[in-house]
Design a protein around this motif. Structure first.
Motif: not given
Length: 573
Positions: A435-437, A520-521, A547-553, A558-559
């Motif tokens: 999320x920081x990126x 969110x992860x 917007x809500x996104x699914x983050x993955x390292x 992904x929205x």
């Protein structure tokens, strides 16, 4: 909330301490259902009336109720592990003594001792499992829920099989299994830190001065009156063998477990706590009235008892959440006060039912049980405003509703932030860094929201982490980001069992701060849990205006939308 490459960490990879207590939980949850199939056999073998046999419930539950007032003091004074071990040892001794007894009065007395051990055990088991778990509390909660389901469902089946051999079988069976659990707990569960201060034995009674807690406690007393009337007297009009009764109550137990763990949170998320409880109590009243009217027809009683499992599972979970929501006192104290009232109702009901059945006929106790279910509705309604305000986070006193608490410096609201929501698990740092990126790429400040859950399972509630632990987790994220040259702020979002409510609170916070995006992860509980109705992710996605996104390292964000949630849910299934 994340797992590498989208795979969920197994909740069953836990230390031996967690497995030891989970095994003990299975046997403990078997307790009531284990005895039900042998009630008619006890009456026949010991030449006792149903009202005399019903005292097995009364002595057990009344002693449990009184002991609930003191278990908080005992646990805070001697420690959680010692409380568990003493409770298990007491159960072993009195279960074995009940099996050796030759009179109904002897069994009733030994069941009272069993109730003392039960109070010591149930007051600490969930907290010990959570404290001993590895890789976050999520797997421990799943394991506890699994133990609950197994115990409730398998207890009557085992009781029926052992009871088919002898009515003494279930008592000796519990003693043997609890001995194994006692040895495993003594060997594998480490000594856990004691609370900073000792809880007063009078604290639960003093807590009942609070109107919200007293109201919910009286409602639980009335509900348990009806519940234990059914549990104590329904086996007689069924006219079945011990084995057949075991099968009936296994069906009932499966519904209790399923609706407690899976359906209650979804119904609560969609309709709210109070409306679901109102409808549920009406349903229970109707089922009990059907049993009363059809008491001369075994098939009617059998079907009604099995169906009641669905309503009981929902009620057990949501009543506990309602108590935790309105209570302005510490959760262990609230649990003890609530347990005292509900077990008193459960203990008195079989005794009164027996006297009524002897004086009139077998339908009267069931009609009274139906009336107590319905009487619980106006009692709940008298506290409706308190419960609604608690759910909306505007009640006075110690807040246990979804609420945000800042950690560190106050955020600068001049620029729309990126908000990332994480819980206490091993992959949280990777989610925050991803999320920081995203925040860096959009030139936005980052706000880290740590979700601190108060776990509610069946009729128990416990903190999954202390406030200091939650604050330390946020501080660790902020310090790590600062070393990377990323400015960030932190918040702690506390919620009682209801993930969906936390998601809606987070969505409102994002609107108030004009957030650019919420990240969110992936959940360590698995995608089915994460994208199920009633989850934080799903409620957040539906309620958020940004917007809500699914983050993955390892992947691009992904929205999340209603359509992608459905696809992810279907793919997980």
């Amino acid at each position: 909330m994340s797992a590498p490459h989208g795979t969920a960490a197994s909740p069953f990879r836990q230390p031996k301490a967690v497995w030891a207590v989970a095994f003990a939980c299975v046997i403990s949850f078997m307790g009531i259902g284990l005895v039900d199939p042998i009630l008619p056999a006890l009456a026949d073998s010991l030449h006792a009336t149903p009202s005399q046999v019903s005292l097995l419930f009364s002595s057990y539950l009344i002693v449990t109720a009184v002991a609930m007032l003191f278990v908080g003091w005992f646990s805070s004074r001697f420690g959680a592990k010692r409380t568990l071990v003493v409770g298990l040892a007491v159960i072993v001794v009195f279960a074995a003594l009940a099996g050796t007894s030759g009179s109904i009065n002897g069994i009733v007395g030994f069941r009272a001792g069993w109730g003392l051990g039960n109070a010591l055990f149930i007051a600490t088991s969930l907290a010990v499992i959570v404290a001993s778990a590895s890789g976050g509390f999520g797997g421990a909660i799943i394991l506890y829920e699994t133990a609950l389901g197994l115990g409730i469902a398998v207890g009557p089946l085992l009781g029926g099989e052992l009871g088919g051999i002898s009515w003494r079988g279930p008592f000796f069976g519990v003693a043997v299994l609890m001995t194994i659990a006692l040895v495993a707990t003594a060997l594998f569960v480490p000594s856990l830190p004691k609370p900073e201060r000792v809880t007063s034995p009078l604290a639960p009674l003093k807590a009942l001065r609070h109107r919200g807690l007293l109201t919910m406690g009286i409602m639980a007393l009335l509900y348990n009156w009806g519940f234990f009337t059914m549990l104590g007297y329904a086996p007689y009009p069924m006219e079945l063998s011990a084995h057949q009764l075991g099968l009936v109550f296994t069906g009932w137990g499966l519904l209790v477990a399923a609706f407690s763990v899976f359906f209650a949170p979804r119904l609560q998320a969609r309709y709210g706590t109070a409306p679901v409880l109102y409808a549920n109590l009406v349903g229970l009243g109707a089922v009990m009235a059907v049993i009363a009217a059809g008491v001369a027809t075994p098939t009617v009683v059998i079907v009604a008892v099995i169906v009641s499992g669905a309503f009981i599972g929902i009620n057990n979970t949501l009543t506990t959440q309602a108590v935790m929501l309105v209570s302005p006192v510490e959760r262990p104290v609230a649990s003890s006060a609530y347990g005292f009232l509900r077990f008193i109702g459960g203990g008195l009901a079989p005794y009164v039912a027996g006297k009524l059945a002897d004086a009139t006929d077998l339908s009267v106790p069931f009609y009274l049980g139906a009336a107590t279910f319905l009487l619980a509705i106006p009692v709940l309604a008298s506290g409706h405003r308190l419960l609604r305000e608690a759910e909306q986070g505007v009640s006075e006193g110690e807040s246990v509703t979804p609420a945000l608490m800042p950690v560190g410096k106050v955020p600068n609201r001049s620029t729309s932030p990126v908000i990332v929501a994480v819980a206490a698990h091993d992959r949280a740092p990777a989610i925050v860094d991803a999320a920081a990126r995203l925040a860096r790429d959009t030139q936005s400040p980052l706000e880290v929201v740590h979700v601190q859950l108060i776990a509610v399972v069946e009729e128990q509630a416990t903190d999954t982490e202390t406030p200091d632990q939650a604050r330390a987790a946020v501080t660790a994220h902020l310090d790590r980001l600062a070393r990377q040259g990323i400015a960030a702020t932190g918040q702690i979002l506390t919620t009682v069992g209801d993930h969906a409510a936390a998601g809606r609170v987070l969505a409102r916070h994002a609107t108030d701060t004009d957030a650019r995006v919420i990240a969110v992860g992936r959940s360590p509980h698995g995608p089915v849990t994460q994208f199920a109705e009633g989850s934080l992710t799903t409620a957040l996605t539906h309620a958020a205006t940004c917007t809500v996104v699914l983050v993955d390292p390892d992947r691009a964000p992904r929205p999340l939308t209603s359509a992608t949630l459905s696809a992810l849910r279907d793919g997980a299934a």
